[in-house]
Motif scaffolding. Structure first.
Motif, PDB file in Angstrom:
ATOM      1  N   ARG A 103       0.835  -1.208   0.000  1.00 42.72           N
ATOM      2  CA  ARG A 103       0.000   0.000   0.000  1.00 42.72           C
ATOM      3  C   ARG A 103       0.868   1.254   0.000  1.00 42.72           C
ATOM      4  O   ARG A 103       0.625   2.205  -0.739  1.00 42.72           O
ATOM      5  N   GLU A 104       1.898   1.251   0.842  1.00 42.35           N
ATOM      6  CA  GLU A 104       2.743   2.435   0.979  1.00 42.35           C
ATOM      7  C   GLU A 104       3.603   2.682  -0.256  1.00 42.35           C
ATOM      8  O   GLU A 104       3.978   3.822  -0.549  1.00 42.35           O
ATOM      9  N   THR A 105       3.952   1.629  -0.971  1.00 45.08           N
ATOM     10  CA  THR A 105       4.840   1.763  -2.129  1.00 45.08           C
ATOM     11  C   THR A 105       4.092   1.735  -3.454  1.00 45.08           C
ATOM     12  O   THR A 105       4.715   1.655  -4.515  1.00 45.08           O
ATOM     13  N   LEU A 106       2.757   1.816  -3.401  1.00 46.65           N
ATOM     14  CA  LEU A 106       1.960   1.727  -4.623  1.00 46.65           C
ATOM     15  C   LEU A 106       2.382   2.776  -5.649  1.00 46.65           C
ATOM     16  O   LEU A 106       2.557   2.470  -6.840  1.00 46.65           O
ATOM     17  N   ASP A 107       2.570   4.022  -5.194  1.00 44.82           N
ATOM     18  CA  ASP A 107       2.976   5.088  -6.130  1.00 44.82           C
ATOM     19  C   ASP A 107       4.352   4.805  -6.722  1.00 44.82           C
ATOM     20  O   ASP A 107       4.604   5.113  -7.896  1.00 44.82           O
ATOM     21  N   ASP A 108       5.263   4.232  -5.922  1.00 48.64           N
ATOM     22  CA  ASP A 108       6.596   3.900  -6.422  1.00 48.64           C
ATOM     23  C   ASP A 108       6.509   2.877  -7.545  1.00 48.64           C
ATOM     24  O   ASP A 108       7.176   3.009  -8.579  1.00 48.64           O
ATOM     25  N   PHE A 109       5.692   1.850  -7.363  1.00 53.45           N
ATOM     26  CA  PHE A 109       5.553   0.824  -8.394  1.00 53.45           C
ATOM     27  C   PHE A 109       4.881   1.395  -9.646  1.00 53.45           C
ATOM     28  O   PHE A 109       5.212   0.988 -10.765  1.00 53.45           O
ATOM     29  N   GLU A 110       3.955   2.325  -9.467  1.00 50.85           N
ATOM     30  CA  GLU A 110       3.314   2.936 -10.628  1.00 50.85           C
ATOM     31  C   GLU A 110       4.307   3.781 -11.417  1.00 50.85           C
ATOM     32  O   GLU A 110       4.282   3.796 -12.662  1.00 50.85           O
ATOM     33  N   ARG A 111       5.190   4.505 -10.715  1.00 46.07           N
ATOM     34  CA  ARG A 111       6.219   5.292 -11.415  1.00 46.07           C
ATOM     35  C   ARG A 111       7.174   4.378 -12.168  1.00 46.07           C
ATOM     36  O   ARG A 111       7.590   4.691 -13.290  1.00 46.07           O
ATOM     37  N   ILE A 112       7.509   3.261 -11.571  1.00 46.41           N
ATOM     38  CA  ILE A 112       8.402   2.307 -12.229  1.00 46.41           C
ATOM     39  C   ILE A 112       7.730   1.709 -13.459  1.00 46.41           C
ATOM     40  O   ILE A 112       8.368   1.481 -14.489  1.00 46.41           O
ATOM     41  N   ALA A 113       6.429   1.443 -13.362  1.00 41.95           N
ATOM     42  CA  ALA A 113       5.713   0.873 -14.512  1.00 41.95           C
ATOM     43  C   ALA A 113       5.762   1.815 -15.701  1.00 41.95           C
ATOM     44  O   ALA A 113       5.830   1.380 -16.860  1.00 41.95           O
ATOM     45  N   LYS A 114       5.746   3.133 -15.431  1.00 41.90           N
ATOM     46  CA  LYS A 114       5.829   4.116 -16.518  1.00 41.90           C
ATOM     47  C   LYS A 114       7.243   4.237 -17.068  1.00 41.90           C
ATOM     48  O   LYS A 114       7.442   4.564 -18.233  1.00 41.90           O
ATOM     49  N   ASN A 115       8.231   3.975 -16.214  1.00 39.99           N
ATOM     50  CA  ASN A 115       9.625   4.121 -16.632  1.00 39.99           C
ATOM     51  C   ASN A 115      10.474   3.081 -15.915  1.00 39.99           C
ATOM     52  O   ASN A 115      11.196   3.387 -14.971  1.00 39.99           O
ATOM     53  N   PRO A 116      10.378   1.804 -16.333  1.00 36.77           N
ATOM     54  CA  PRO A 116      11.087   0.745 -15.621  1.00 36.77           C
ATOM     55  C   PRO A 116      12.603   0.801 -15.736  1.00 36.77           C
ATOM     56  O   PRO A 116      13.312   0.301 -14.865  1.00 36.77           O
ATOM     57  N   GLU A 117      13.096   1.402 -16.810  1.00 37.91           N
ATOM     58  CA  GLU A 117      14.546   1.458 -16.983  1.00 37.91           C
ATOM     59  C   GLU A 117      15.117   2.656 -16.234  1.00 37.91           C
ATOM     60  O   GLU A 117      14.584   3.762 -16.326  1.00 37.91           O
ATOM     61  N   GLU A 118      16.173   2.447 -15.503  1.00 37.46           N
ATOM     62  CA  GLU A 118      16.829   3.535 -14.773  1.00 37.46           C
ATOM     63  C   GLU A 118      17.540   4.435 -15.780  1.00 37.46           C
ATOM     64  O   GLU A 118      18.437   4.004 -16.490  1.00 37.46           O
ATOM     65  N   VAL A 119      17.109   5.697 -15.860  1.00 37.01           N
ATOM     66  CA  VAL A 119      17.672   6.601 -16.858  1.00 37.01           C
ATOM     67  C   VAL A 119      18.710   7.545 -16.271  1.00 37.01           C
ATOM     68  O   VAL A 119      19.405   8.236 -16.997  1.00 37.01           O
ATOM     69  N   ASN A 120      18.825   7.608 -14.975  1.00 36.01           N
ATOM     70  CA  ASN A 120      19.752   8.551 -14.367  1.00 36.01           C
ATOM     71  C   ASN A 120      20.456   7.922 -13.167  1.00 36.01           C
ATOM     72  O   ASN A 120      20.208   8.314 -12.018  1.00 36.01           O
ATOM     73  N   PRO A 121      21.321   6.941 -13.406  1.00 32.83           N
ATOM     74  CA  PRO A 121      21.998   6.303 -12.271  1.00 32.83           C
ATOM     75  C   PRO A 121      22.861   7.256 -11.465  1.00 32.83           C
ATOM     76  O   PRO A 121      22.978   7.112 -10.248  1.00 32.83           O
ATOM     77  N   LYS A 122      23.454   8.275 -12.108  1.00 34.04           N
ATOM     78  CA  LYS A 122      24.270   9.233 -11.354  1.00 34.04           C
ATOM     79  C   LYS A 122      23.400  10.019 -10.374  1.00 34.04           C
ATOM     80  O   LYS A 122      23.778  10.230  -9.216  1.00 34.04           O
ATOM     81  N   GLY A 123      22.237  10.451 -10.837  1.00 31.80           N
ATOM     82  CA  GLY A 123      21.338  11.190  -9.956  1.00 31.80           C
ATOM     83  C   GLY A 123      20.804  10.341  -8.830  1.00 31.80           C
ATOM     84  O   GLY A 123      20.714  10.790  -7.678  1.00 31.80           O
TER      85      GLY A 123
END
Length: 238
Positions: free
Chosen positions: A139-159
């Protein structure tokens, strides 16, 4: 604790577990023989969160490699992410801590809030079992998983790396070229990333920027900053 339990969506059968989860270790410095603090629950909660998030990622992304899932998990269980959940729950308001710790900003400190969130998860696990803890974490991480679903690939590892490290200690990672080969029109670079006198990772690329990004990705895979964080007396979740 009723307002907090309402926010959590979980009613404790054993209220002492919640009290323990909200007790910062600093309180024992001012009150001798205080019966508990949240360090053991933090240790347990960290493991529960890791398992819940890992299992969910495993089911969501059946075609992803171990390395890809590790990077996704880092985005969800990093210290800044856990601190954000604690802030949304207003956990800092409910923490019991020593006066010195509170005076120094302990209720807003990233490590304190992230640790408290882990401790609450550990308490729920002991009070209601794995299913209760799993439901709470998802429940607490639902928004995190939704953001990942939109952009599963890490695009900014330095950041991502800088965000994790600066939540532990206010100094940015530094990148150094350790090897440069090839003619001017076809250079090959090897870079390393250093933070707080620790070499966290190395990477290669056809430009300095590519090598730095690869080094940051390597650091996110290896998570060597945990060694320093453990020595400093806190327990990071990254």
């Amino acid at each position: 604790m009723n307002p907090l339990e309402e926010r959590m969506g979980y009613k404790f059968r054993n209220g002492l577990l919640l009290a323990e989860a909200l007790t910062h270790p600093s309180i024992s410095l001012e009150r001798k023989n205080y019966p508990f603090d949240n360090q053991r629950l933090e240790f347990l909660g960290d493991a529960v969160i890791q398992l819940v998030v890992t299992e969910h990622l495993y089911r969501l992304y059946p075609d992803f490699s171990e390395g890809q899932m590790t990077k996704l998990r880092t985005r969800i269980v990093s210290r800044p992410a856990l601190k954000a959940h604690a802030v949304l729950m207003d956990l800092g308001r409910y923490l019991m801590m020593g006066r010195g710790e509170e005076a120094s900003g302990g209720r807003e400190r990233a490590s304190t809030l992230a640790d408290a969130f882990e401790s609450v998860v550990g308490a729920i696990y002991l009070d209601g079992g794995f299913d209760a803890a799993r439901n709470f974490v998802l429940r607490e991480t639902l928004d995190d998983f939704e953001r990942i679903a939109k952009n599963p690939e890490e695009v900014n590892p330095k950041g991502t790396l800088q965000e994790i490290l600066q939540a532990i200690e206010p100094c940015a990672p530094a990148y150094e070229v350790v090897e440069q080969t090839g003619p001017d029109h076809s250079k090959h670079f090897v870079s390393k990333v250093i933070w707080s006198e620790i070499e966290l990772g190395r990477g290669e690329g056809l430009s300095k920027k590519q090598a730095q990004v690869a080094a940051a990705s390597d650091a996110l895979d290896r998570q060597l900053w945990l060694r320093k964080d453990k020595r400093s007396g806190t327990a990071a979740s990254v």
